[in-house]
Design a protein around this motif. Structure first.
Motif, PDB file in Angstrom:
ATOM      1  N   ARG A 131       0.821  -1.212   0.000  1.00 54.78           N
ATOM      2  CA  ARG A 131       0.000   0.000   0.000  1.00 54.78           C
ATOM      3  C   ARG A 131       0.855   1.262   0.000  1.00 54.78           C
ATOM      4  NH1 ARG A 131      -3.200  -2.224   5.134  1.00 54.78           N
ATOM      5  NH2 ARG A 131      -0.984  -2.431   5.649  1.00 54.78           N
ATOM      6  N   THR A 132       1.909   1.260   0.793  1.00 59.53           N
ATOM      7  CA  THR A 132       2.745   2.463   0.935  1.00 59.53           C
ATOM      8  C   THR A 132       4.029   2.397   0.118  1.00 59.53           C
ATOM      9  OG1 THR A 132       3.897   1.551   2.872  1.00 59.53           O
ATOM     10  CG2 THR A 132       1.856   2.811   3.263  1.00 59.53           C
ATOM     11  N   GLY A 133       4.302   1.246  -0.497  1.00 57.57           N
ATOM     12  CA  GLY A 133       5.552   1.098  -1.226  1.00 57.57           C
ATOM     13  C   GLY A 133       6.758   1.171  -0.314  1.00 57.57           C
ATOM     14  N   HIS A 206      19.533  -2.975  14.299  1.00 57.08           N
ATOM     15  CA  HIS A 206      19.185  -1.882  13.411  1.00 57.08           C
ATOM     16  C   HIS A 206      18.006  -2.260  12.512  1.00 57.08           C
ATOM     17  CE1 HIS A 206      22.839   0.154  14.602  1.00 57.08           C
ATOM     18  NE2 HIS A 206      22.570   1.156  13.783  1.00 57.08           N
ATOM     19  N   THR A 207      17.313  -1.226  12.073  1.00 52.46           N
ATOM     20  CA  THR A 207      16.264  -1.378  11.073  1.00 52.46           C
ATOM     21  C   THR A 207      16.665  -0.620   9.814  1.00 52.46           C
ATOM     22  OG1 THR A 207      15.041   0.559  11.856  1.00 52.46           O
ATOM     23  CG2 THR A 207      14.455  -1.591  12.811  1.00 52.46           C
ATOM     24  N   LEU A 208      16.068  -1.019   8.719  1.00 59.69           N
ATOM     25  CA  LEU A 208      16.273  -0.354   7.433  1.00 59.69           C
ATOM     26  C   LEU A 208      14.901  -0.042   6.857  1.00 59.69           C
ATOM     27  CD1 LEU A 208      18.639  -1.435   4.545  1.00 59.69           C
ATOM     28  CD2 LEU A 208      16.218  -1.016   4.103  1.00 59.69           C
ATOM     29  N   LEU A 209      14.730   1.193   6.414  1.00 58.16           N
ATOM     30  CA  LEU A 209      13.472   1.611   5.818  1.00 58.16           C
ATOM     31  C   LEU A 209      13.771   2.172   4.428  1.00 58.16           C
ATOM     32  CD1 LEU A 209      10.430   1.809   6.636  1.00 58.16           C
ATOM     33  CD2 LEU A 209      10.873   4.212   7.173  1.00 58.16           C
ATOM     34  N   TRP A 210      13.054   1.663   3.422  1.00 61.99           N
ATOM     35  CA  TRP A 210      13.249   2.103   2.039  1.00 61.99           C
ATOM     36  C   TRP A 210      11.903   2.536   1.472  1.00 61.99           C
ATOM     37  CZ3 TRP A 210      17.073   2.914  -1.533  1.00 61.99           C
ATOM     38  CH2 TRP A 210      16.696   2.931  -2.879  1.00 61.99           C
ATOM     39  N   GLN A 211      11.845   3.777   1.033  1.00 62.93           N
ATOM     40  CA  GLN A 211      10.597   4.281   0.451  1.00 62.93           C
ATOM     41  C   GLN A 211      10.932   5.400  -0.532  1.00 62.93           C
ATOM     42  OE1 GLN A 211       7.740   6.138   3.138  1.00 62.93           O
ATOM     43  NE2 GLN A 211       6.041   5.230   1.975  1.00 62.93           N
ATOM     44  N   ASP A 212      10.366   5.326  -1.711  1.00 63.05           N
ATOM     45  CA  ASP A 212      10.566   6.346  -2.738  1.00 63.05           C
ATOM     46  C   ASP A 212      12.045   6.584  -3.039  1.00 63.05           C
ATOM     47  OD1 ASP A 212       7.794   6.760  -2.937  1.00 63.05           O
ATOM     48  OD2 ASP A 212       7.829   8.244  -1.322  1.00 63.05           O
ATOM     49  N   GLY A 213      12.825   5.506  -3.053  1.00 64.17           N
ATOM     50  CA  GLY A 213      14.227   5.635  -3.379  1.00 64.17           C
ATOM     51  C   GLY A 213      15.098   6.175  -2.270  1.00 64.17           C
TER      52      GLY A 213
END
Length: 614
Positions: A131-133, A206-213
């Motif tokens: 939904r959010t990419g 750690h976390t990794l977040l990827w959205q819109d490049g």
């Protein structure tokens, strides 16, 4: 325990993307020989190789939530998944399986990016929100399970092992040559870079977040030592209770579970706690025909005292060298720690009998077991001496390493740097070109700066937990076990056990003469005979002796004079080092093995067609 892969891009063909994900997963099929699964839409693709441990019939991946908006691939085990499942059901979430994987989906729905803080276990997972990419990834608190990523433009690639990235057309394979001096000194890189240019390791916790490049990484937990008063008896009981609870959690499986047993206090405690609820648990040990290096006699004695069966494996020099090629392939990055070779054979032997093993990794880092920590106690006391007097004594006795190091700042004297070479000058004389690399201890300075307030041995422990533990100890444990489709679990590396370790007064973690006093006190209450006082042996290897034998010498010399060696190193200097070792004028085993392993690794990854024939 499994292997995961995936990538994001804008507007790719789902069918083609799924084929690429499968090609990536095929390169790590050893991590999951029991099954595979793939997902792709126009923006993302996920792949999974499965090693079936929990909910064998219903735990296939990728796994979706009820409406299919969320999809996850997961490597590891969540030991508190049943408690989390109950909590989520009370919040109205409905479960379709009995798998710990499904907890990640509903947990993300309930708690979002705060989910990893609630997980007890070893894990690396990637969750795609259609939904959010958004791609959300996380790695466990200690770094037990690996996760790597590579960004090129608006594409992001990730995988459990670097080799999986080789199958993606956007991946540009290139040596991160600027970091070669750092690796050569320390056997690993102490930060998130790797020896592949552009490939990064997501750090533990750690976390990794990827959205819109856009890529963002964040730390979700930062354990700190906060000693609390308490007697040796009190903490011995607390350690024993925490380990018993952890061992019980780590036995959760729908397949047979075994244990590694070296005869040391750490593995003996794990076996004892396992055997309490699983009598006659199958145990495994490895050794050599050279008795001076073999841990088999100690393992036999421990097995007899604990009343458990023991399967023994013996490694020869021929076995050792023949396996190193495959080992460097499975490791992704070269690792010249000889202990990985017997571990490889130990895992292979165990997999013939069980699918899961419990092991004692992490006890030394948490509870103060290394001689390095004892040395730090003395170094800390030495710092109380007036600086002028310390400098004067160091000048009078320039050959005394303790005095010389004592005049240095903490980050220089205490770092587990220069592991292979004492000085940068000694290291650099073997390199063909100057890289302008700093002293290896400089790479560890940020870690020591973060814990200036801690006493010296505690600071060294903390830095080890950020560097040595995930990048050496746990990396080889994961790769050598997964090379054989074996799940290796580490009960000492558990949230509850960690909480006790962080509360221990320093005197109960290490003194100037003794390591792990509190852990040994806990063992004395639980182990029979003298097992609680078993000396620390590490993973001894007769490699130094083998390098002096004609056949082995010729094999190594051929590698040190080959075309890859000539590309990076002064081959005449390498041969002089090997000859000096053979003559017995020096023990250069660690240095020689580092060069040998790098050369063999480079041949595999940069000179041959991938995947190699192993």
């Amino acid at each position: 325990m499994c292997g995961i892969v995936g990538f994001t891009s804008n507007g790719h063909d789902p069918a083609a993307a799924k084929r690429t994900a499968q090609a990536m997963a095929d390169l790590i099929r050893h991590r999951g020989p029991d099954g595979e699964g793939y997902y792709a839409d126009t923006r993302a693709a996920l792949g999974h190789r499965r090693l079936s441990i929990i909910d064998i019939d219903g735990g296939g991946q990728p796994m979706f939530n009820e409406d299919g908006a969320l999809v996850v691939v997961f490597n590891g085990e969540i030991y508190n998944y049943r408690a989390l499942r109950t909590r989520l059901q009370r919040l109205g979430h409905r479960f379709a399986t009995d798998s710990d994987t499904e907890v990640l989906l509903h947990g993300y729905e309930a708690w979002g990016t705060a989910l990893p803080r609630r997980l007890r276990g070893m894990f690396a997972f990637a969750l795609w929100d259609r939904r959010t990419g958004t791609l959300f990834c996380a790695r466990d608190l200690f770094g037990i399970k690996p996760l790597y990523y590579y960004q090129r433009g608006r594409q992001l690639l990730f995988a459990s092992e670097i080799k999986a990235l080789l199958a993606h057309p956007a991946f540009e394979k290139k040596l991160n040559e600027a970091r070669l001096p750092d690796w050569l000194s320390m056997e690993y890189l102490p930060d998130s870079e790797t020896l592949f240019a552009g490939v990064y390791e997501l750090p533990p916790a750690h976390t990794l977040l990827w959205q819109d490049g856009r890529l963002t990484t964040a730390r979700y937990a930062a354990p700190q030592f906060r000693p609390r008063p308490g007697s040796l008896r009190h903490y011995a009981g607390a350690i024993g209770d925490a380990l018993a609870d952890s061992a019980a959690a780590h036995r959760i499986a729908d397949v047979p579970v075994g244990c590694f047993l070296s005869g040391g206090v750490d593995s003996s405690l794990v076996v004892r706690e396992t055997a309490r609820n699983q009598p006659a648990v199958q145990c495994f040990a490895v050794g050599y025909a050279e008795q001076a290096y073999s841990e088999l006699p100690a393992a036999r004695a421990a097995a007899a005292a604990l009343g458990v069966p023991l399967h023994e494996t013996t490694v020869t020099a021929a076995d050792f060298f023949a396996a190193n090629r495959a080992i460097q392939w499975y490791l992704d990055e070269p690792m010249p720690n000889p202990a990985e070779v017997p571990l490889y054979f130990l895992c292979r032997a165990a997999r013939q009998h069980v699918k899961v093993v419990l092991s004692g990794e992490g006890a030394d880092e948490l509870f103060g077991g290394y001689p390095l920590y004892q040395q730090a106690v003395w170094a800390g006391r030495w710092q109380a001496v007036p600086r002028a007097l310390r400098r004067a004594l160091a000048g009078l006795l320039p050959g005394c390493g303790f005095l010389r190091r004592g005049a240095l700042p903490r980050w220089q004297r205490a770092a587990r740097a220069n592991y292979v070479f004492e000085t940068t000058q000694e290291r650099d004389k073997y390199l063909l070109r100057s890289y302008g690399a700093p002293a290896p201890a400089r790479r560890c300075k940020p870690y020591f700066d973060a814990v200036r307030h801690l006493d010296e041995p505690t600071a060294v422990q903390w830095v080890d937990m950020q560097t040595w533990l995930p990048r050496d100890i746990l990396r080889k444990a994961d790769r050598m076990s997964m090379a054989h489709g074996l799940e290796l679990r580490v009960p000492f590396l558990d949230r509850r056990v960690l909480a006790v370790a962080l509360a221990l007064p320093r005197r109960l973690r290490c003194t100037g003469r003794r390591g792990k006093p509190a852990l040994r006190a806990a063992a004395a209450c639980r182990l029979p005979g003298r097992l609680a006082e078993a000396p620390k042996r590490g993973f001894p290897v007769p490699l130094a002796d083998w390098l002096r034998q004609d056949e082995t010498y010729a094999r190594v010399r051929a590698k040190l004079t080959g075309p890859v060696a000539a590309r990076f190193f002064d081959t005449a200097a390498l041969c002089a080092l090997l000859d000096a070792h053979r003559a017995g004028t020096t023990n250069a085993m660690t240095k020689i093995w580092a060069f040998y392993c790098f050369i063999e690794w480079y041949e595999l990854y940069f000179e041959e067609k991938i995947p190699p024939v192993l």
